[in-house]
Design a protein around this motif. Structure first.
Motif, PDB file in Angstrom:
ATOM      1  N   ARG A  71     -49.226 -13.974  -2.644  1.00  0.00           N
ATOM      2  CA  ARG A  71     -50.197 -15.028  -2.952  1.00  0.00           C
ATOM      3  C   ARG A  71     -51.445 -14.860  -2.090  1.00  0.00           C
ATOM      4  O   ARG A  71     -51.345 -14.663  -0.872  1.00  0.00           O
ATOM      5  CB  ARG A  71     -49.572 -16.411  -2.692  1.00  0.00           C
ATOM      6  N   ALA A 132     -47.422 -18.669  -5.656  1.00  0.00           N
ATOM      7  CA  ALA A 132     -46.202 -17.849  -5.512  1.00  0.00           C
ATOM      8  C   ALA A 132     -45.194 -18.320  -6.545  1.00  0.00           C
ATOM      9  O   ALA A 132     -45.052 -19.516  -6.773  1.00  0.00           O
ATOM     10  CB  ALA A 132     -45.638 -17.999  -4.109  1.00  0.00           C
ATOM     11  N   GLU A 159     -44.912 -15.641  -1.019  1.00  0.00           N
ATOM     12  CA  GLU A 159     -45.810 -16.270  -0.057  1.00  0.00           C
ATOM     13  C   GLU A 159     -46.250 -15.220   0.973  1.00  0.00           C
ATOM     14  O   GLU A 159     -45.504 -14.264   1.246  1.00  0.00           O
ATOM     15  CB  GLU A 159     -45.093 -17.416   0.666  1.00  0.00           C
TER      16      GLU A 159
END
Ligand SMILES: [Cu+2]
Length: 301
Positions: A71, A132, A159
């Motif tokens: 992300r 994410a 993440e």
């Protein structure tokens, strides 16, 4: 995919075009190849940065390998078409600039329209994943034969700082394929109508990522059961978004997973034994079953 598709033309001054494109810190390459004389007809390889291109003679997987992104990290994915026909790869469920979203002749902006990727050519998709979660990449060429012949795979966004834990993060892709089936297209799980058992450990938490990338199975039922009764799992996410606390509940493991949908669940078994992960198309009674075999740690070591 399925049902009504709506396109929108936004008029007026375009302010987003003037924004500089973020410098990419990661470069991947997706090779789309033929599988001569085999089902599925096509296969995908992912080439990580700085690694040599995959050997052409090495066997292609039945389902495209997971593309794992982070992300907020800008990435460029070079989609290389080694097929004898045009194609396009769509990044299903992820928010990215329309031009790079892989819908040829439709996506784009005032200055350019997304092209098809012609045989021998490539297209660089630029993105910076804002969320994410579990997504899908798949062909968006106007030919059902591509999506039932292996041109799809999981698109996973983690993440920042997180590493993909293949031992506990399990991806289950439901799709259609031209395997020998009296009803035509067979329902597949991870690319095969008869998936081999998966061995897991008792007492450990698993994340199950379920994906429906069939051509049109809008009412596919997915269940995880023991001796004919659904077990319980915890709902985590749907279509790449974490569920709010009120919906992230423990519930019987039986869900409708419609076409184009992804769902994430957490599951742990404290008892050894065999569970049955099943995809079922209730109207045609087509099904695919995978055995999840839970074993105590001592037993396996
Ligand atoms: Cu899609």
């Amino acid at each position: 995919m399925s049902g009504l598709v709506l396109g929108i033309t936004v008029e007026g001054e375009n302010t987003t075009l003037r924004k500089p494109v973020a410098l990419s810190s990661r470069h991947l390459r997706l090779h789309l190849r033929e599988r001569p004389g085999a089902w599925p007809s096509f296969g995908i390889e992912v080439q990580e940065p700085d690694s040599p291109p995959p050997k052409v003679e090495s066997p292609l997987p039945l389902v495209g390998p997971p593309v794992i992104l982070t992300r907020g990290q800008p990435v460029e994915i070079d989609v290389v078409n080694h097929l004898k026909e045009p194609t396009a790869i769509h990044w299903h469920g992820m928010e990215l600039e329309s031009y790079y979203d892989g819908v040829p002749g439709f996506g784009g902006d005032a200055l350019r329209t997304t092209p098809a990727i012609l045989p021998g050519e490539s297209f660089i998709a630029k993105m910076k994943p804002p969320e994410a979660g579990t997504f899908i990449y798949h062909t968006h060429w106007h030919d059902e034969q591509q999506v039932v012949n292996g041109l799809y795979g999981p698109l996973i966004v983690l993440e920042p700082g997180e590493k993909f834990d293949a031992d506990h993060d399990k991806i289950f892709v439901f799709s259609f394929g031209k395997f020998l089936d009296p009803l035509g297209l067979a329902l597949l799980l991870n690319g095969t109508p008869q998936p081999f058992q998966v061995r897991l450990r008792t007492g450990e938490k698993y994340r199950f990522r379920l994906i429906n990338i069939t051509a049109n199975a809008v009412d596919m039922e997915v269940s995880l059961s023991s001796c004919g009764a659904p077990v319980e799992w915890k709902k985590l996410a749907k279509d790449g978004r974490d569920l709010p606390a009120t919906l992230a509940v423990t519930a019987p493991a039986r869900e409708v997973l419609t076409v184009g949908e992804t769902r994430d669940f957490e599951f742990q078994s404290d008892r050894p034994g065999e569970l049955r992960l099943e995809g079922l198309l209730p109207r045609s009674m087509r099904r695919v079953v995978l055995a999840l075999v839970f074993e105590d740690k001592e037993h396996r070591d």
